[in-house]
Design a protein around this motif. Structure first.
Motif, short mmCIF file in Angstrom:
data_model
loop_
_atom_site.label_atom_id
_atom_site.label_comp_id
_atom_site.label_asym_id
_atom_site.label_seq_id
_atom_site.Cartn_x
_atom_site.Cartn_y
_atom_site.Cartn_z
N ILE A 1 71.64 58.42 106.19
CA ILE A 1 70.35 57.91 105.17
C ILE A 1 70.20 59.21 104.33
CG2 ILE A 1 68.21 57.02 105.07
CD1 ILE A 1 68.28 55.96 108.08
N PRO A 2 70.61 59.16 103.30
CA PRO A 2 70.37 60.57 102.42
C PRO A 2 69.31 60.38 101.46
CG PRO A 2 72.29 59.28 101.51
CD PRO A 2 71.44 58.44 102.61
N THR A 3 68.32 59.70 101.51
CA THR A 3 67.13 59.47 100.72
C THR A 3 66.65 60.71 100.25
OG1 THR A 3 66.52 57.50 102.24
CG2 THR A 3 65.21 57.89 100.29
N ALA A 4 66.32 61.65 101.06
CA ALA A 4 65.66 63.01 100.51
C ALA A 4 66.45 63.42 99.40
CB ALA A 4 65.46 63.77 101.54
N SER A 5 67.91 63.41 99.42
CA SER A 5 68.67 63.95 98.39
C SER A 5 68.78 63.11 97.33
CB SER A 5 69.94 64.26 98.83
OG SER A 5 70.76 63.15 99.16
N ASN A 6 68.13 61.96 97.12
CA ASN A 6 68.13 61.05 95.99
C ASN A 6 69.34 60.28 95.99
OD1 ASN A 6 65.53 61.17 94.60
ND2 ASN A 6 66.29 63.10 93.97
N ASP A 7 69.85 60.26 97.07
CA ASP A 7 71.27 59.33 97.32
C ASP A 7 72.62 60.22 96.74
OD1 ASP A 7 69.93 57.49 98.77
OD2 ASP A 7 70.08 55.91 97.33
N GLN B 1 82.93 56.46 112.28
CA GLN B 1 82.63 55.36 111.39
C GLN B 1 81.37 55.53 110.67
OE1 GLN B 1 83.97 51.44 112.94
NE2 GLN B 1 83.97 52.76 114.96
N VAL B 2 81.48 55.86 109.37
CA VAL B 2 80.11 56.22 108.57
C VAL B 2 79.85 54.95 107.70
CG1 VAL B 2 79.16 57.71 106.97
CG2 VAL B 2 80.70 58.56 108.76
N GLU B 3 78.58 54.48 107.78
CA GLU B 3 77.73 53.73 106.70
C GLU B 3 76.77 54.50 106.01
OE1 GLU B 3 78.61 50.61 105.97
OE2 GLU B 3 80.13 50.18 107.57
N VAL B 4 76.46 54.21 104.89
CA VAL B 4 75.24 55.01 104.36
C VAL B 4 74.20 53.78 103.79
CG1 VAL B 4 74.94 56.17 102.14
CG2 VAL B 4 77.07 56.57 103.43
N LEU B 5 73.09 54.33 104.01
CA LEU B 5 71.96 53.45 103.59
C LEU B 5 71.35 54.20 102.20
CD1 LEU B 5 69.72 51.01 103.69
CD2 LEU B 5 68.75 52.53 105.42
N ARG B 6 71.85 53.45 101.13
CA ARG B 6 71.04 54.05 99.99
C ARG B 6 69.93 53.40 99.60
NH1 ARG B 6 76.85 53.95 99.36
NH2 ARG B 6 77.79 55.95 98.74
N CYS B 7 68.83 53.99 99.40
CA CYS B 7 67.57 53.21 98.82
C CYS B 7 66.89 53.79 97.72
CB CYS B 7 66.32 52.91 99.99
SG CYS B 7 66.40 54.62 101.26
#
Length: 226
Positions: free
Chosen positions: A37-43, A62-68
């Motif tokens: 969850i890379p929200t703090a880096s602005n995705d 196995q990596v999934e990414v939650l971009r918000c």
């Protein structure tokens, strides 16, 4: 509770890789599913690539990414990502910009529920501050550093990047001027602590993890021996 807090550093650097390797070991599964969850880096896509290069290619995850920030996930998508994850990793960056969309999408509540259900969660810098009573972050609207509230899962103050001299001095000033009674955990880059309900494990260089207390208007500083 199974929570790893990391003081800072770059995912692919050797010292931080050692921390991430230990985090994957803590999952206790072969080819675990990791939600980044890379929200703090602005995705930031460069950050996402660096994370995937490390966790997929080197750590067999196995990596999934939650971009918000750059995407608009719906409730069912977020729930499914959380449900299927063995490890959740909260990236670093801007603490304020991270908390706003988390509140919008109720990610903050989902993270607390995941922690309470036993899911392993790791957070670096901004992604670690949120779990504490408060943390020391950059003043994005001006100069220097200020204190921001967290979720109080751990009833202590947290300071990431304690190796940065100006940040460390700001922390000392905040503690002494307020005559604070709470313990403070200060982690330098490439150091981490793993908390469970009953234990604390030091990950990384033991010379980079500190416990600070204010006693009789004086700052007492000692290395964490966990």
């Amino acid at each position: 509770m199974r929570l790893v807090v990391i003081g800072g550093g770059f995912v692919k650097h050797f010292d931080n890789f050692h921390i991430n390797k230990r985090i994957v070991e803590l999952v206790g599964k072969v080819n675990p599913k990791v939600l980044f969850i890379p929200t703090a880096s602005n995705d930031d896509e460069g950050y996402i690539k660096e994370f995937k290069d490390t966790f997929e290619k080197q750590l067999s995850c196995q990596v999934e990414v939650l971009r918000c920030i750059n995407e608009n996930p719906n409730e069912s998508q977020i729930i499914e990502l959380f449900r299927s994850s063995d490890l959740m990793y909260l990236g670093g960056g801007n603490y304020v910009n991270m908390m706003k969309p988390w509140k919008k999408y109720k990610i903050d509540h989902k993270l607390e529920e995941a922690l309470n259900s036993g899911t392993l969660i790791a957070g670096i810098s901004a992604g670690a501050i949120c779990w504490f009573k408060s943390g020391i972050r950059s003043n994005y609207e001006g100069e220097g550093y200020i204190e921001s509230s967290g979720w109080q899962i751990i009833n202590k103050i947290f300071c990431p990047h304690y190796n940065q001299r100006d940040r460390a001095e700001a922390l000392h000033s905040i503690l002494l001027n307020g005559n604070r009674t709470e313990d403070t955990i200060a982690l330098e880059d490439d150091s981490a602590l793993y908390f469970t309900d009953n234990t604390t494990e030091l990950i990384g260089d033991p010379s980079k993890s500190w416990l600070l207390q204010v006693k009789e208007n004086k700052l007492v500083k000692q290395k964490i021996n966990a």
